[in-house]
Design an enzyme around this catalytic site. Sequence first.
Site, PDB file in Angstrom:
ATOM      1  N   ASN A   7       0.873  -1.172   0.000  1.00 35.60           N
ATOM      2  CA  ASN A   7       0.000   0.000   0.000  1.00 35.60           C
ATOM      3  C   ASN A   7       0.908   1.219   0.000  1.00 35.60           C
ATOM      4  OD1 ASN A   7      -1.758   2.066   0.497  1.00 35.60           O
ATOM      5  ND2 ASN A   7      -2.718   1.135   2.294  1.00 35.60           N
ATOM      6  N   ARG A  91      -2.566  -2.094  -3.437  1.00 30.28           N
ATOM      7  CA  ARG A  91      -3.747  -1.265  -3.232  1.00 30.28           C
ATOM      8  C   ARG A  91      -3.642  -0.059  -4.165  1.00 30.28           C
ATOM      9  NH1 ARG A  91      -5.021   3.375   1.040  1.00 30.28           N
ATOM     10  NH2 ARG A  91      -7.160   3.688   0.407  1.00 30.28           N
ATOM     11  N   HIS A 180     -12.826   3.485  -0.205  1.00 28.42           N
ATOM     12  CA  HIS A 180     -12.828   2.471   0.870  1.00 28.42           C
ATOM     13  C   HIS A 180     -13.535   1.187   0.429  1.00 28.42           C
ATOM     14  CE1 HIS A 180     -12.879   6.022   3.935  1.00 28.42           C
ATOM     15  NE2 HIS A 180     -11.631   5.598   3.814  1.00 28.42           N
ATOM     16  N   ARG A 241     -11.415  16.385   6.885  1.00 28.54           N
ATOM     17  CA  ARG A 241     -12.189  16.712   5.668  1.00 28.54           C
ATOM     18  C   ARG A 241     -13.607  17.130   6.026  1.00 28.54           C
ATOM     19  NH1 ARG A 241     -10.848  11.189   2.607  1.00 28.54           N
ATOM     20  NH2 ARG A 241      -9.079  10.915   4.010  1.00 28.54           N
ATOM     21  N   GLU A 384      -8.307  -4.855   4.969  1.00 30.56           N
ATOM     22  CA  GLU A 384      -8.139  -4.603   3.540  1.00 30.56           C
ATOM     23  C   GLU A 384      -6.992  -5.438   2.972  1.00 30.56           C
ATOM     24  OE1 GLU A 384      -8.395  -0.575   5.000  1.00 30.56           O
ATOM     25  OE2 GLU A 384      -9.184   0.046   3.060  1.00 30.56           O
TER      26      GLU A 384
END
Length: 397
Positions: A7, A91, A180, A241, A384
Site C-alpha cells: 500500500n 492497493r 474504501h 475533511r 483490507e
Amino acid sequence: MKVLVINCGSSSLKYQVLEMDNEELLCKGLVERIGIEGSQIKHEKIGAEKFVLQTPMKNHKEAIGHVMDALVDPEHGVVASMKEIGAVGHRVVHAGEKYATSVVIDDDVIKALEECTDLAPLHNPANILGIRACQEMMPGVPMVGVFDTAFHQTMPKEAYLYPIPYKYYEKYRVRRYGFHGTSHRYVSKRVAELMGRDIRDLKIITCHLGNGASLAAIDHGQVIDTSMGFTPLAGVAMGTRSGNIDPSIITYLAAHEGKSADQILNELNKGSGIQGLSGVSSDFRDVESAANQGNERARIAEDVFVHRVKSYLGAYFLLLNGADAIVFTAGVGENDKAMRARICSRMESLGVKICPERNDVRGREALISTDDSTVQVWTIPTNEELTIARDTAELVG
Ligand code: ADP
C-alpha cells in the site's frame, strides 16, 4: 502461496506478507519518509520483536529494496529468498470506471491507472510508483491491482450521476465513484458469514469510520450508494475533511478571504472536519476527551459528526427499504463505543437497539445490538490487506 501486499503512499509504504494456504499473517511493516530526510523502515515479524532501520531512501525503488532485505533477513525475515513470494497485491485508490474488480497488472492496466491520475492526484501517482518499483525489483513476479473504487461500480446511474450538465459526465467522467471499497467489501462479506446468511439475501449498511469516513448501502451484495463522491472529500465529516458542503461556500470564502479556490479546497481537505470545527485535533480520541472536559467546540464537532452519519444511515435505510445489518469498522467504528452508541441512539423506530454491555468492546468482532433489535448491529475490524491478498492469490493462483 505467499503474497506480498503493498500500500504505497507518496512518501510511505505499508506492506504485509501473508501465507495464503492458511491466510496467516507472517509479517508487516511500514517505510516512512521516502525521498525526504529521516527515511526509516519498521518491520515486524509476527511474534517477534520489531526491527527499525533508519537509512536514506531516495525513492520507492530503494524503499522496496529495503523491504526485500527485511523479508529475507535471517533474523527478522519470513522467507529464505524472494522466490518464495508468489505474487504482489497492490492497493490502488482510483480505477475510474475501468475496473469493477481486481485485475492482474499489465502495461494496459498501468496506462488505464495513469489516465485516472487527475481523478486522484494525491494517491494514484504513488500507487503507480509502488507498482513500477516492484516490477523493477521483482521481475517476473505477477502483480495484482485492487482498487478502492471497484466495489462501488455496481451503483446505478441515479446514484452515481450528479445533477449537473450531463456533458461533464460524458467529457470528463465527473460522477460519484466512492472509496474504501475494499473495506466495505470485506466487512459486508464478513458480517454475512457471522450472521450465517448468504450476502445475496441481505441488506447491509457499512460504516467505515476512521480518519477518512464513508458509508455504503449494500443490497444483496451490491453497492447501491456510498457517501464519498468524485473524490474522498465528499460525504460525512471526517478527521480533517469537511464532507459535503454547499459548493457556493468555496467561491464565497475565496472572494472574502482573498484566497484561490484551490486554497479553500485545501482547507476543506486538510483543515476541516472535526479538526476544523473543534480546533483541538483531527483525532477523535482528543476531541472526545476535550468534549468530556467541557470544551464546547469539541462537543459540537462530535455532534456534527454524529448528525451527518445518522443522516446517511437514514437515507440508506430508505434506499434499501430497510436493513438487516449495520456494520461499524475502521479506527472509530472498531474502537469507539461511545460514538457507536450515539450514532445508533434514537433509532428504535427503525428497529435498531444497541446493547450497552455487548457494545463494551473494542478491536474485535462483536454483535452489539440487543436480541430484540430487528437490525443486527456489528463491529468488525476491517482487513483490507487480507482482501487484497485473497484477490491476488485467486487471480494468480
Ligand atoms: P485512516 O486509516 O483513515 O487513517 P483509521 O481507520 O486508522 O484511519 O482511524 C484512525 C482514527 O481512529 C483516529 O484518528 C482516531 O480518531 C480513531 N480512533 C482510534 N482508536 C480510537 C479509540 N479508542 N477511541 C476513539 N477513536 C479512536
